[in-house]
Structures are given as structure tokens and as C-alpha cells.
Design a protein around this motif. Structure first.
Motif, PDB file in Angstrom:
ATOM      1  N   GLU A 102       0.835  -1.213   0.000  1.00  0.00           N
ATOM      2  CA  GLU A 102       0.000   0.000   0.000  1.00  0.00           C
ATOM      3  C   GLU A 102       0.863   1.253   0.000  1.00  0.00           C
ATOM      4  OE1 GLU A 102      -2.713  -0.281   3.286  1.00  0.00           O
ATOM      5  OE2 GLU A 102      -3.710  -2.045   2.438  1.00  0.00           O
TER       6      GLU A 102
ATOM      7  N   ASP B 241       0.971   4.035  -3.011  1.00  0.00           N
ATOM      8  CA  ASP B 241       0.712   5.446  -2.723  1.00  0.00           C
ATOM      9  C   ASP B 241       1.870   6.319  -3.229  1.00  0.00           C
ATOM     10  OD1 ASP B 241      -0.872   7.572  -1.502  1.00  0.00           O
ATOM     11  OD2 ASP B 241       0.737   7.666   0.000  1.00  0.00           O
TER      12      ASP B 241
ATOM     13  N   ARG C 147       1.809   6.461  -7.024  1.00  0.00           N
ATOM     14  CA  ARG C 147       0.713   7.337  -7.466  1.00  0.00           C
ATOM     15  C   ARG C 147       1.137   8.806  -7.364  1.00  0.00           C
ATOM     16  NH1 ARG C 147      -2.528  10.125  -4.789  1.00  0.00           N
ATOM     17  NH2 ARG C 147      -2.192   9.076  -2.813  1.00  0.00           N
TER      18      ARG C 147
END
Length: 187
Positions: free
Chosen positions: A144, A148, A151
Motif C-alpha cells: 500500500e 501510494d 501514485r
């Protein structure tokens, strides 16, 4: 939380002798075993011994004063309310906190999970299954965090070049090579 539920949560079943099915607080030998309608107590030297009932006392009377050993919760996949005994995470405000489910209770809107926060002595309840999730593994947390970061890098590259979607693979390469965004720019 009711007195019975609080007492159930307070029993340390890891100290129970093999085969114990019930616990009775305040008894000299509090560990009990109910097998085939016969109630036994556990004596630390004699082992399991049949409990003789007093005149006018029934098995149901004694059992009503005990805490039954909880069953081991089945592995919870994150759907519905977590089973009693499950350690999981609860979404509170803008963060996830670890909790242990102590009971399910009926409320006007349906069933709710009663839980204790692992990081303190606070209790709460929630009828919303979407506010619970299984405890994430270190691998899931790392994935995760990686997603993140990628992104954010992709977005930054897109702002500079105007092609955010085509820059994802570049962002992955940069991230995996150790580059990280820092406040005010890239490192």
C-alpha cells in the motif's frame, strides 16, 4: 458492556487446563469441564474430578454462574461483522486502530460488534461491517505504501509533462530504485 460480557473478556483461557469448557470466578478450583452432561472441576494435583451437586442445586444452576469457553473464531475474510474473539482493525476518524471483538449485541438497527481497543482500556461498538478490516500483514502495508508513493510520483511527472497516465512505469522504476518524494520536491 454487561457484567457477564466483561467477566468473559477477563478470563485468561491460556491458563486453563486441557479440556476446560467453563470458568467460575470465586471458586477454589474455578476451571470446569462439562462432558456428556457431567460437570467436573480441575484439581491441580488430582486432575478432573466429578463435581457433586448440593441438594436442590441443578447442573443448569451451576452453569448459569460460569463463563463458557469461547470457540476459536473462524478465519475472518473481512466480510460482515468480525466473529467474537477476532483481533482486527477499526476505522475511527481518519485512522485504523487495532481492536478485539468481545461480543455481538442486538441493537434497534440490527447486530453490532462490541470491541476493546488493544492500545487502551476503551470499549466501543459498531453495527457497520465496513468499519472493520483484518489486520494487514507487513507485506500488505508495504504494498500500500509503495502504491501510494508511485501514485504521487506519477502525478508529479504528469504535472511536469502533461502525461500522467503514461508515466506510471517510469514512477515504478524511480520508486524501486530508491527515489522518494520529500516535502517541497524530489530526492
Amino acid at each position: 458492556m454487561s457484567g457477564a460480557a466483561a467477566m468473559a473478556a477477563a478470563v485468561d483461557w491460556s491458563e486453563a487446563p486441557e479440556g476446560a469448557t467453563h470458568y467460575c470466578n470465586g471458586w477454589l478450583w474455578p476451571w470446569l469441564r462439562l462432558r456428556d452432561g457431567v460437570l467436573q472441576f480441575h484439581h491441580f494435583t488430582a486432575g478432573w474430578t466429578i463435581l457433586l451437586l448440593l441438594e436442590g442445586e441443578s447442573l443448569a444452576d451451576i452453569i448459569s454462574r460460569t463463563v463458557e469457553r469461547p470457540t476459536t473464531p473462524a478465519a475472518w475474510n473481512g466480510e460482515g461483522l468480525p466473529p467474537v474473539g477476532t483481533a482486527c482493525e477499526y476505522h475511527m476518524g481518519n485512522k485504523w486502530r487495532r481492536v478485539v471483538i468481545a461480543a455481538h449485541v442486538k441493537q434497534p438497527a440490527g447486530k453490532a460488534a462490541v470491541f476493546e481497543f488493544i492500545d487502551g482500556n476503551d470499549w466501543s461498538s459498531s453495527p457497520s461491517p465496513t468499519r472493520f478490516r483484518p489486520i494487514r500483514t507487513p507485506e500488505q502495508i508495504a504494498a500500500e505504501e509503495r502504491e501510494d508513493a508511485i501514485r504521487k510520483i506519477t502525478h508529479l511527472l504528469g504535472e511536469k509533462t502533461g502525461t500522467a497516465d503514461s508515466n506510471r512505469s517510469r514512477a515504478e522504476v524511480l520508486h524501486d530504485a530508491g527515489y522518494r518524494l520529500v516535502e517541497g520536491g524530489a530526492q
